[in-house]
Design an enzyme around this catalytic site. Structure first.
Site, PDB file in Angstrom:
ATOM      1  N   PRO A 269     -11.296   1.867  -1.830  1.00 18.41           N
ATOM      2  CA  PRO A 269     -11.140   0.472  -2.255  1.00 18.41           C
ATOM      3  C   PRO A 269     -10.581   0.261  -3.654  1.00 18.41           C
ATOM      4  O   PRO A 269     -10.443  -0.876  -4.089  1.00 18.41           O
ATOM      5  CB  PRO A 269     -12.572  -0.059  -2.158  1.00 18.41           C
ATOM      6  CG  PRO A 269     -13.419   1.125  -2.473  1.00 18.41           C
ATOM      7  CD  PRO A 269     -12.714   2.304  -1.868  1.00 18.41           C
ATOM      8  N   ASP A 290      -2.881   4.077   1.179  1.00 17.80           N
ATOM      9  CA  ASP A 290      -4.007   4.125   2.103  1.00 17.80           C
ATOM     10  C   ASP A 290      -3.501   3.890   3.512  1.00 17.80           C
ATOM     11  O   ASP A 290      -2.515   3.170   3.716  1.00 17.80           O
ATOM     12  CB  ASP A 290      -5.079   3.096   1.748  1.00 17.80           C
ATOM     13  CG  ASP A 290      -6.440   3.485   2.322  1.00 17.80           C
ATOM     14  OD1 ASP A 290      -7.183   4.203   1.628  1.00 17.80           O
ATOM     15  OD2 ASP A 290      -6.737   3.094   3.466  1.00 17.80           O
ATOM     16  N   CYS A 386     -16.762  12.935  -2.421  1.00 19.26           N
ATOM     17  CA  CYS A 386     -18.113  12.469  -2.764  1.00 19.26           C
ATOM     18  C   CYS A 386     -19.121  13.178  -1.863  1.00 19.26           C
ATOM     19  O   CYS A 386     -20.090  12.588  -1.411  1.00 19.26           O
ATOM     20  CB  CYS A 386     -18.235  10.953  -2.651  1.00 19.26           C
ATOM     21  SG  CYS A 386     -17.891  10.280  -1.001  1.00 19.26           S
TER      22      CYS A 386
END
Length: 448
Positions: A269, A290, A386
């Site tokens: 985002p 993206d 992550c």
């Protein structure tokens, strides 16, 4: 017209998470702008996050009482039971009879007379048995079962972590995932300093403290119950971006300089994208790529609010992207299992299967291999995730380096605190060690 309660909103969110694999963070943000309910955001977030975090433990309590397959119930009834059991077992400020009665009312709206009776009977047994100690598997005999049940994580995840971390630290990791973390705000230095932001937060009645390692991050310790973050002047004026501290440090690995050409290959985002723009003083060019157009809209919304004009959004597959000329630096913030951020994305622990990991690793390898062709000689390639999973992190990087002699692994940026850099030079954070999300980063330089 009567408004929905926080419990009914929580039920609808839990239903969508289970049946549509929707993201709890997105749904909770949407609820903040929905005026067709009582608006108790603090309770709503607690109900959703708590029920998701403790779902494993909750299901272990419910299954013997239901006397059948919990999965045979409709998603509505199953989540009514989970939501109520969370309140009965974990929320001392909610009277058990209130949780039961409210859940029966929900069953009337989302079930039929038979399921209303079921919900009432099951929850009254949960109340009656709530102080009984359920004998878990002995940790020495079956540590994976013990940890999965008592700390509410899928057993297959726990088994992977046991191999990597051992029993004691796996328990610490699961405990960290179940603790409420602080909201982290990254200063938008294009609009002011961190001191400017903190002065404004004080005026708005927000309690905070500095983040652990990132100088431009601030941790919110208390958000007034009626405060909506996206209505704060500091938010509307673009003084900050919500971003976990572990994620905010990734931009320092890229170390973008004003005037350079940067490619962010999996950008939405846009937290890292907009951070790099700020570090570049809004000078140069960032190509934000993206695969999903609707996710690029999130970047457009943030860049406008933050006052950024140098980002170009491109809807494309990062594995086949063609550039008009090679980039100074390329960031591959790869799609991953998200094992490092289960604390703030509680839904992710239940919406993934171990079989998903192989497909993710294939995608990660393909993205990194193509990204390497987009970097100019002497340029920098950064791979980040992550997750705390070694196969998705150093496993991907080492395989890439073995096949790409033109790239050399270099140490993480000097802007990164040494405690967050391991012996191989990788950037690595752990929820149980560093009080932030788990993240990984590798910096490579192209020689030819």
């Amino acid at each position: 017209m009567s408004h929905k309660t926080a419990r009914e909103m929580a039920l609808q969110i839990l239903y969508r998470i289970e049946t549509q694999k929707a993201y709890s963070t997105v749904l909770l943000d949407q609820a903040a702008n929905d005026h067709d309910w009582d608006g108790n955001q603090a309770l709503l977030r607690q109900l959703v996050k708590g029920t998701l975090e403790w779902r494993g433990k909750i299901d272990s309590v419910l299954k013997p009482i239901v006397k059948g397959d919990l999965e045979s119930l409709t998603p509505w009834i199953r989540n009514i039971l989970r939501l109520a059991t969370y309140q009965i077992l974990f929320l001392d400020r909610v009277a058990p009879e209130v949780a039961v009665n409210e859940s029966v009312e929900l069953a009337k709206r989302y079930g039929h007379q038979g399921t209303v009776r079921l919900v009432n009977a099951v929850l009254r047994k949960v109340v009656a048995q709530r102080h009984q100690k359920i004998a878990p598997a002995v940790v020495e005999q079956d540590p994976a079962e013990y940890i999965a049940t008592n700390f509410s994580h899928p057993k297959w995840m726990v088994q992977r972590w046991l191999q990597q971390l051992g029993v004691e630290e796996t328990i610490e990791l699961c405990m960290a995932n179940n603790r409420a973390g602080h909201l982290c705000l990254r200063t938008n230095t294009l609009q002011g300093s961190t001191s400017d932001l903190r002065r404004q937060l004080e005026k708005e009645g927000i309690a905070f403290r500095p983040a652990h390692y990132a100088p431009d991050c601030t941790l919110v310790t208390t958000l007034p119950r009626t405060t909506r973050l996206n209505q704060l002047s500091s938010y509307c004026d673009g003084l900050f971006q919500v971003q976990d501290e572990s994620s905010a440090l990734i931009a320092y690995l890229v170390d973008p300089q004003p005037g350079e050409y940067i490619v962010d290959l999996c950008s939405a985002p846009g937290g890292k994208t907009t951070h790099m723009a700020a570090l570049m003083q809004n000078q140069g060019r960032i190509l934000a790529v993206d695969l999903h157009r609707h996710r690029l809209h999130l970047i457009q919304t943030n860049t406008k609010r933050l006052g950024i004009t140098m980002i170009e959004e491109v809807c494309a597959d990062g594995r086949t992207l063609h550039l008009d000329h090679l980039a100074d630096r390329v960031l591959v913030d790869a799609p991953c299992s998200g094992f490092g951020v289960l604390g703030r994305r509680s839904d992710a622990r239940w919406n993934k299967a171990e079989s998903d990991l192989q497909g993710l690793r294939v995608l990660q390898r393909e993205l990194l291999q193509h990204a390497a062709t987009l970097v100019k000689p002497g340029g920098r390639l950064v791979y980040s995730t992550c997750t705390i999973d070694a196969e998705e992190n150093e496993g991907i990087v080492q395989a890439f380096l073995n096949d790409s002699p033109e790239y050399t692994l270099v140490g993480a940026s000097p802007h990164i605190p040494a405690i967050l850099i391991d012996q191989q030079g990788y950037y690595r954070t752990w929820p149980q060690r560093h009080e932030m999300g788990g993240a990984f980063g590798a910096v490579m330089v192209r020689s030819t």
